[in-house]
Write a protein that holds these residues in place. Structure first.
Motif, PDB file in Angstrom:
ATOM      1  N   ARG A  72       1.019  -0.913  -0.033  1.00 47.37           N
ATOM      2  CA  ARG A  72      -0.402   0.043   0.204  1.00 47.37           C
ATOM      3  C   ARG A  72       0.440   1.191   0.175  1.00 47.37           C
ATOM      4  NH1 ARG A  72      -4.074   3.144   4.747  1.00 47.37           N
ATOM      5  NH2 ARG A  72      -4.985   2.955   2.609  1.00 47.37           N
ATOM      6  N   ILE A  73       1.158   2.139  -1.144  1.00 43.63           N
ATOM      7  CA  ILE A  73       1.718   3.085  -0.778  1.00 43.63           C
ATOM      8  C   ILE A  73       0.861   4.637  -0.904  1.00 43.63           C
ATOM      9  CG2 ILE A  73       3.541   4.021  -2.576  1.00 43.63           C
ATOM     10  CD1 ILE A  73       4.194   1.209  -2.071  1.00 43.63           C
ATOM     11  N   ALA A  74       1.574   5.845  -0.152  1.00 42.76           N
ATOM     12  CA  ALA A  74       0.706   6.623  -0.078  1.00 42.76           C
ATOM     13  C   ALA A  74       1.464   7.178  -1.277  1.00 42.76           C
ATOM     14  CB  ALA A  74       1.737   7.379   1.385  1.00 42.76           C
ATOM     15  N   LYS A 112       5.250   6.490   8.189  1.00 43.48           N
ATOM     16  CA  LYS A 112       5.278   6.105   9.924  1.00 43.48           C
ATOM     17  C   LYS A 112       4.130   5.691  11.160  1.00 43.48           C
ATOM     18  CE  LYS A 112       6.036   9.276  14.272  1.00 43.48           C
ATOM     19  NZ  LYS A 112       6.556  10.838  14.297  1.00 43.48           N
ATOM     20  N   THR A 113       3.352   5.363  10.660  1.00 47.79           N
ATOM     21  CA  THR A 113       2.400   5.416  11.419  1.00 47.79           C
ATOM     22  C   THR A 113       1.717   3.379  11.098  1.00 47.79           C
ATOM     23  OG1 THR A 113       0.111   5.655  10.268  1.00 47.79           O
ATOM     24  CG2 THR A 113       1.116   6.995  12.184  1.00 47.79           C
ATOM     25  N   ALA A 136      10.373  12.342  10.663  1.00 43.62           N
ATOM     26  CA  ALA A 136       9.063  11.770  11.309  1.00 43.62           C
ATOM     27  C   ALA A 136       9.538   9.823  11.244  1.00 43.62           C
ATOM     28  CB  ALA A 136       8.489  11.954  10.300  1.00 43.62           C
ATOM     29  N   LEU A 137      11.215   9.615  10.488  1.00 41.54           N
ATOM     30  CA  LEU A 137      11.276   8.307  10.426  1.00 41.54           C
ATOM     31  C   LEU A 137      12.061   7.887  11.010  1.00 41.54           C
ATOM     32  CD1 LEU A 137      10.143   7.673   6.823  1.00 41.54           C
ATOM     33  CD2 LEU A 137       8.594   6.989   8.840  1.00 41.54           C
ATOM     34  N   ALA A 156       1.792  11.886   3.933  1.00 39.04           N
ATOM     35  CA  ALA A 156       1.784  10.898   3.074  1.00 39.04           C
ATOM     36  C   ALA A 156       3.033  10.457   4.088  1.00 39.04           C
ATOM     37  CB  ALA A 156       2.868  10.972   1.514  1.00 39.04           C
ATOM     38  N   ILE A 157       4.550  10.988   4.192  1.00 37.17           N
ATOM     39  CA  ILE A 157       5.389  10.714   5.427  1.00 37.17           C
ATOM     40  C   ILE A 157       5.214  10.006   7.034  1.00 37.17           C
ATOM     41  CG2 ILE A 157       7.642  10.706   6.574  1.00 37.17           C
ATOM     42  CD1 ILE A 157       7.752  13.895   4.033  1.00 37.17           C
ATOM     43  N   ASP A 158       3.398  10.597   7.088  1.00 34.64           N
ATOM     44  CA  ASP A 158       3.201  10.054   8.249  1.00 34.64           C
ATOM     45  C   ASP A 158       2.692   9.057   8.154  1.00 34.64           C
ATOM     46  OD1 ASP A 158       2.699  11.424  11.191  1.00 34.64           O
ATOM     47  OD2 ASP A 158       0.511  11.157  10.290  1.00 34.64           O
ATOM     48  N   ALA A 159       2.104   8.589   7.221  1.00 33.58           N
ATOM     49  CA  ALA A 159       1.519   7.168   6.454  1.00 33.58           C
ATOM     50  C   ALA A 159       1.816   6.257   7.211  1.00 33.58           C
ATOM     51  CB  ALA A 159       0.532   7.451   5.836  1.00 33.58           C
TER      52      ALA A 159
END
Length: 347
Positions: free
Chosen positions: A4-6, A93-94, A116-117, A88-91
């Protein structure tokens, strides 16, 4: 695991339309992919009307903010949570997505991703890696291409490990050939950092790579190695030179073949060969630079990429999720401790 790609749908020179078209093409080529489309919902929905097959495989996350192309990374980071790029980056991370793809501001993307990462334990700095065309079928992995303006010996060895892991995923090599970019191939050439890194890699025969010494920029297209490592300043200069040379060749051929009737006839006769050359030099066919070393997968698509280029970047992201890039890098890190002291100098 189904990737699954953000998608930062608001990045790129042409914005939502091209990003969604590229995602749709990636979905068509790889029906298992699913997507989190981040950005202005109204504009994303309008773009999806032209790609009905993508709608069922996508979730939209509405975000108002956009990182501008000329925005400073420090400015972008202050509003990261309210931008499509930041979300998109936070997706990643979570865990809401396995990877993120953006065509937006490279500096902002790097800064946001690193904050973030964070980096993989054992990696000092992330590096930007991309594929360069060669005369052979397989492309060349090159890093760093601009994430760091400088690099010490430790960084360069870490880049070699990360680049080799990436090459093993792409091409299935057991021990990818690795060289350091230098101003000459002799052992005494180059900076102290380059010589120290070469000494460390030369002693690290236990690593899953084959170190072959130095290479020069004019050899990048010769397929004499699988991975080329440099600091970000030198790597970015070399990349821009390669891209400029490719544009020069294609523009020169276009001018030459349109200069006279005889030239146009010659073009028709040689068209299969020129089409092959055009395809080989088209940057869209090599699109998708990766921030290696982060504790999450982030892929940078070229801002001017067309739908085909975006689709290639999405495919790169999915491939790295499927083949567990981060785990592969981590497996090699314990093997370099013996040759890498903490002061950046070779042991």
């Amino acid at each position: 695991m189904t990737p699954r790609i953000a998608i930062d749908a608001m990045g790129g020179d042409d914005g939502v339309r091209v990003m969604i078209a590229g995602v749709a093409l990636a979905r068509h080529r790889h029906p298992g992919f699913t997507f989190l489309l981040v950005g202005d919902q109204v504009r994303i929905e309008a773009a999806l009307e032209h790609h009905p097959g993508l709608r069922s495989a996508s979730e939209i996350k509405h975000v108002d903010g956009v990182v501008k192309g000329d925005e400073k990374p420090t400015q972008a980071m202050r509003k990261a949570k309210s931008t499509s790029m930041g979300q998109a980056i936070d997706a990643v991370k979570t865990g809401a997505a396995g990877a993120a793809v953006s065509s937006g501001n490279t500096g902002a993307l790097m800064a946001m991703s690193k904050i973030a990462l964070r980096t993989i334990p054992g990696i000092d700095r992330p590096a930007l890696a991309a594929l360069l065309p060669t005369i052979e079928d397989n492309d060349l992995v090159m890093l760093d291409l601009g994430a760091n303006t400088g690099a010490d010996a430790r960084n360069l060895v870490e880049f070699a490990v990360m680049g080799a892991a990436y090459s093993r995923i792409l091409y299935g090599y057991d021990r990818p050939r690795v060289k350091l970019l230098n101003i000459g191939t002799e052992d005494l050439k180059g900076t102290e950092e380059l010589r120290d890194a070469a000494a460390a890699l030369g002693r690290a025969g236990h690593l899953p790579l084959e170190f072959l010494g130095f290479t020069e920029a004019d050899k990048l297209s010769r397929a004499e190695t699988d991975v080329v490592v440099s600091d970000g300043f030198s790597g970015n200069v070399a990349l821009k030179a390669v891209e400029g040379a490719a544009r020069f060749v294609t523009d020169l051929l276009r001018t030459a073949f349109s200069s006279s009737v005889r030239s146009k006839i010659g073009f028709l006769i040689s068209r299969p060969a020129t089409e092959l050359l055009r395809h080989h030099l088209d940057p869209n066919n090599h699109n998708g630079a990766v921030f290696l070393g982060l504790n999450g997968i982030v892929v940078k698509s070229h801002g001017g990429a067309d739908a085909k280029g975006v689709a290639n970047a999405v495919a790169v992201a999915a491939r790295l999720v499927e083949d567990s890039l981060i785990d592969r890098i981590g497996e090699s890190l314990s093997d370099i401790a013996a040759v890498l002291p903490h002061n950046g100098r070779a042991a």
